[in-house]
Design an enzyme around this catalytic site. Structure first.
Site, PDB file in Angstrom:
ATOM      1  N   HIS A 103      36.269  41.517  42.963  1.00 33.62           N
ATOM      2  CA  HIS A 103      36.195  42.849  43.559  1.00 33.62           C
ATOM      3  C   HIS A 103      35.036  42.833  44.546  1.00 33.62           C
ATOM      4  O   HIS A 103      34.189  41.945  44.499  1.00 33.62           O
ATOM      5  CB  HIS A 103      36.015  43.947  42.496  1.00 33.62           C
ATOM      6  CG  HIS A 103      34.690  43.911  41.806  1.00 33.62           C
ATOM      7  ND1 HIS A 103      34.379  43.016  40.805  1.00 33.62           N
ATOM      8  CD2 HIS A 103      33.585  44.664  41.983  1.00 33.62           C
ATOM      9  CE1 HIS A 103      33.137  43.216  40.396  1.00 33.62           C
ATOM     10  NE2 HIS A 103      32.625  44.213  41.101  1.00 33.62           N
ATOM     11  N   HIS A 111      32.125  44.940  47.374  1.00 38.87           N
ATOM     12  CA  HIS A 111      31.252  46.083  47.632  1.00 38.87           C
ATOM     13  C   HIS A 111      30.769  46.045  49.074  1.00 38.87           C
ATOM     14  O   HIS A 111      30.649  44.980  49.674  1.00 38.87           O
ATOM     15  CB  HIS A 111      30.013  46.055  46.726  1.00 38.87           C
ATOM     16  CG  HIS A 111      30.330  46.135  45.281  1.00 38.87           C
ATOM     17  ND1 HIS A 111      30.722  47.302  44.669  1.00 38.87           N
ATOM     18  CD2 HIS A 111      30.315  45.178  44.321  1.00 38.87           C
ATOM     19  CE1 HIS A 111      30.931  47.058  43.381  1.00 38.87           C
ATOM     20  NE2 HIS A 111      30.695  45.777  43.145  1.00 38.87           N
ATOM     21  N   ASP A 157      27.147  37.903  53.752  1.00 41.45           N
ATOM     22  CA  ASP A 157      28.158  38.776  54.335  1.00 41.45           C
ATOM     23  C   ASP A 157      29.540  38.125  54.344  1.00 41.45           C
ATOM     24  O   ASP A 157      29.712  36.999  54.802  1.00 41.45           O
ATOM     25  CB  ASP A 157      27.761  39.167  55.753  1.00 41.45           C
ATOM     26  CG  ASP A 157      28.612  40.305  56.301  1.00 41.45           C
ATOM     27  OD1 ASP A 157      29.007  41.186  55.516  1.00 41.45           O
ATOM     28  OD2 ASP A 157      28.878  40.304  57.515  1.00 41.45           O
ATOM     29  N   HIS A 158      30.506  38.872  53.830  1.00 37.78           N
ATOM     30  CA  HIS A 158      31.900  38.432  53.726  1.00 37.78           C
ATOM     31  C   HIS A 158      32.024  37.123  52.947  1.00 37.78           C
ATOM     32  O   HIS A 158      32.804  36.244  53.295  1.00 37.78           O
ATOM     33  CB  HIS A 158      32.560  38.343  55.109  1.00 37.78           C
ATOM     34  CG  HIS A 158      32.843  39.690  55.670  1.00 37.78           C
ATOM     35  ND1 HIS A 158      31.874  40.438  56.318  1.00 37.78           N
ATOM     36  CD2 HIS A 158      33.968  40.441  55.655  1.00 37.78           C
ATOM     37  CE1 HIS A 158      32.403  41.587  56.697  1.00 37.78           C
ATOM     38  NE2 HIS A 158      33.676  41.626  56.306  1.00 37.78           N
ATOM     39  N   GLU A 162      24.824  49.082  45.594  1.00 34.92           N
ATOM     40  CA  GLU A 162      26.123  48.455  45.379  1.00 34.92           C
ATOM     41  C   GLU A 162      27.240  49.453  45.688  1.00 34.92           C
ATOM     42  O   GLU A 162      28.251  49.108  46.283  1.00 34.92           O
ATOM     43  CB  GLU A 162      26.220  47.972  43.936  1.00 34.92           C
ATOM     44  CG  GLU A 162      27.494  47.250  43.609  1.00 34.92           C
ATOM     45  CD  GLU A 162      27.528  46.814  42.160  1.00 34.92           C
ATOM     46  OE1 GLU A 162      27.456  45.591  41.931  1.00 34.92           O
ATOM     47  OE2 GLU A 162      27.633  47.681  41.273  1.00 34.92           O
TER      48      GLU A 162
END
Length: 139
Positions: free
Chosen positions: A39, A41, A79-80, A126
């Site tokens: 999952h 954020h 990031d990503h 988050e």
């Protein structure tokens, strides 16, 4: 003494899961965060430094330098990315927001001190409802 805060953002996926626990135990402790398909954020990182105003610049710290350092050492590696699989400084660690915040501190505190300021605190959001604040190992 003054404080100055810089905000940065990154998006990342993770899973809270212990291999030594059963799926049932992981689900009981971590809930949806133990989802086998991960999952994600949209994190917001607030980096607060403290120090005195330097008479030659009028700054506590050069924000261009701070932003560039955070981009290089924190944002680009996170990031990503999948925090569990793609981030070397999190290998073998639980990828909770708490652990991530402490690891970020460990990476940037010395660089900030080298600029004549002190890392005062980190706040890592988050979600809009969940965030961690950390004031360092000696707080």
């Amino acid at each position: 003494m003054l404080t100055l805060t810089r905000r940065e953002r990154f998006n990342a996926a993770h899973k809270l899961y212990r291999e030594d626990w059963t799926d049932e135990k992981n689900k009981e402790v971590f809930g949806k965060c133990a989802n086998k398909n991960w999952h994600g954020h949209n994190y917001e990182l607030f980096v607060t430094v403290k120090g005195d105003i330097k008479p030659d610049t009028g700054f506590i710290i050069d924000l261009k330098w701070l932003s560039a350092m955070l981009q290089e050492k924190i944002i680009e590696p996170l990031d990503h990315r999948n925090l569990n699989l793609d981030v070397p400084f999190l290998k073998g660690k639980m990828c909770s927001t708490e652990v991530l915040t402490v690891e970020i501190w460990n990476i940037i505190a010395e660089d900030i001190e080298g600029q004549g300021a002190e890392l005062h605190s980190l706040k890592l959001m988050e979600t809009e409802n969940n965030f961690v604040e950390y004031y360092g190992p000696n707080a």
